[in-house]
Design an enzyme around this catalytic site. Structure first.
Site, PDB file in Angstrom:
ATOM      1  N   VAL A   1     -38.632 -24.715  -9.176  1.00 33.00           N
ATOM      2  CA  VAL A   1     -38.269 -25.681  -8.130  1.00 33.00           C
ATOM      3  C   VAL A   1     -37.499 -24.971  -7.017  1.00 33.00           C
ATOM      4  CG1 VAL A   1     -36.974 -27.806  -7.652  1.00 33.00           C
ATOM      5  CG2 VAL A   1     -38.193 -27.536  -9.826  1.00 33.00           C
TER       6      VAL A   1
ATOM      7  N   LEU B   1     -31.227 -26.095 -10.885  1.00 30.14           N
ATOM      8  CA  LEU B   1     -32.591 -26.468 -10.555  1.00 30.14           C
ATOM      9  C   LEU B   1     -33.511 -25.677 -11.465  1.00 30.14           C
ATOM     10  CD1 LEU B   1     -32.575 -26.382  -6.618  1.00 30.14           C
ATOM     11  CD2 LEU B   1     -32.502 -28.408  -8.073  1.00 30.14           C
ATOM     12  N   ASP B   2     -34.581 -26.307 -11.935  1.00 29.40           N
ATOM     13  CA  ASP B   2     -35.545 -25.582 -12.762  1.00 29.40           C
ATOM     14  C   ASP B   2     -36.069 -24.361 -12.012  1.00 29.40           C
ATOM     15  OD1 ASP B   2     -35.222 -27.590 -14.612  1.00 29.40           O
ATOM     16  OD2 ASP B   2     -37.139 -28.568 -14.182  1.00 29.40           O
ATOM     17  N   ARG B   3     -36.447 -23.368 -12.765  1.00 26.75           N
ATOM     18  CA  ARG B   3     -36.901 -22.117 -12.155  1.00 26.75           C
ATOM     19  C   ARG B   3     -38.025 -22.306 -11.142  1.00 26.75           C
ATOM     20  NH1 ARG B   3     -37.423 -16.192 -15.017  1.00 26.75           N
ATOM     21  NH2 ARG B   3     -37.744 -15.096 -13.049  1.00 26.75           N
TER      22      ARG B   3
END
Length: 241
Positions: free
Chosen positions: A76, A72-74
């Site tokens: 998110v 997951l993107d940072r």
């Protein structure tokens, strides 16, 4: 323009962060701001924190095995799954490639999407140096086909909650595709929202992950409560699951 200063506070994983666990898998409710694996920042990554949690919980002085199967993107938050055995890691990796893992996200935007539901298909090209992804309407050199379905599920005080089901899993896919629709995610100034967040978060939450267990061959559904930050809670009643 100077970036807002952000001081990352690393917080250990505790029982309350664990959404699902058995002998093969562990699902964590990732906090916005955590990185999944080590990067150039040097901040402690989530996979290392989960390893420490498992080693302490089960008294493993030589450490614990942990396999990263997706990211997951940072900025998110939400459910992220790790493998605790090499057998589970191999099988889950194959399931992700075969698109047998179903993910549901929720995003908050300020512009009502039009149409209110639909499917978005773009060809994405990531610039790794700038860590930004660009969407194209047709295939270009180096692009990856990216598809998601979305629908508007509710509105609150001028904010709109969108349910998103990604068909593919590309870097920054939901963020750039919603921005291309004219609906940048709240807080995501990288993709068109006018203001960033000092907490290094955006209003995108990985709510649900469903799949057949790779070893037990039984259905699994992992649901991540939204962050308790005074904002997200207002939308949780609109979410499925």
């Amino acid at each position: 323009m100077a970036r807002p200063e952000f001081n990352y506070n690393s917080t250990d994983i505790t029982d309350k962060d664990v959404l699902y666990e058995d002998n093969h898998l562990i699902g964590i409710n990732k906090r916005a701001g955590d990185i999944v694996q080590v990067d150039e920042t040097g901040d402690e990554p989530l996979d290392e924190k989960v390893k420490k949690y498992i080693a302490q919980k089960y008294s493993k002085p030589n450490g614990a095995f942990l396999g990263v199967v997706h990211r997951l993107d940072r900025p998110v938050s939400g459910v992220i799954l790790f493998a605790k055995t090499s057998k589970a890691l191999d099988r889950i990796n194959k399931m992700f490639k075969a698109r047998e893992m179903h993910k549901t996200y929720y995003a908050v935007v300020r512009k009502k999407p039009f149409p209110e539901e639909g499917t978005l298909v773009h060809w994405l090209v990531k610039n790794s140096q700038k860590n930004v992804t660009k969407a194209h309407d047709r295939e270009v050199q180096g692009s990856l086909r990216s598809e998601l379905s979305y629908k508007l599920v509710g509105e609150l005080n001028g904010y709109y909650l969108i349910e998103v089901d990604p068909i593919t899993g590309r870097p920054h896919q939901i963020r750039v595709q919603l921005s291309t629709l004219g609906c940048p995610i709240v807080g995501d100034n990288k993709y068109g929202y006018p203001r960033g967040s000092l907490r290094k978060s955006i209003c995108l939450h990985a709510r649900k992950l469903t799949f057949m267990h790779p070893v037990k061959n039984e259905p699994v559904a992992i649901i991540a409560p939204v962050p308790r930050d005074g904002f997200w809670e207002k939308f949780e009643g609109m979410m499925v699951g």
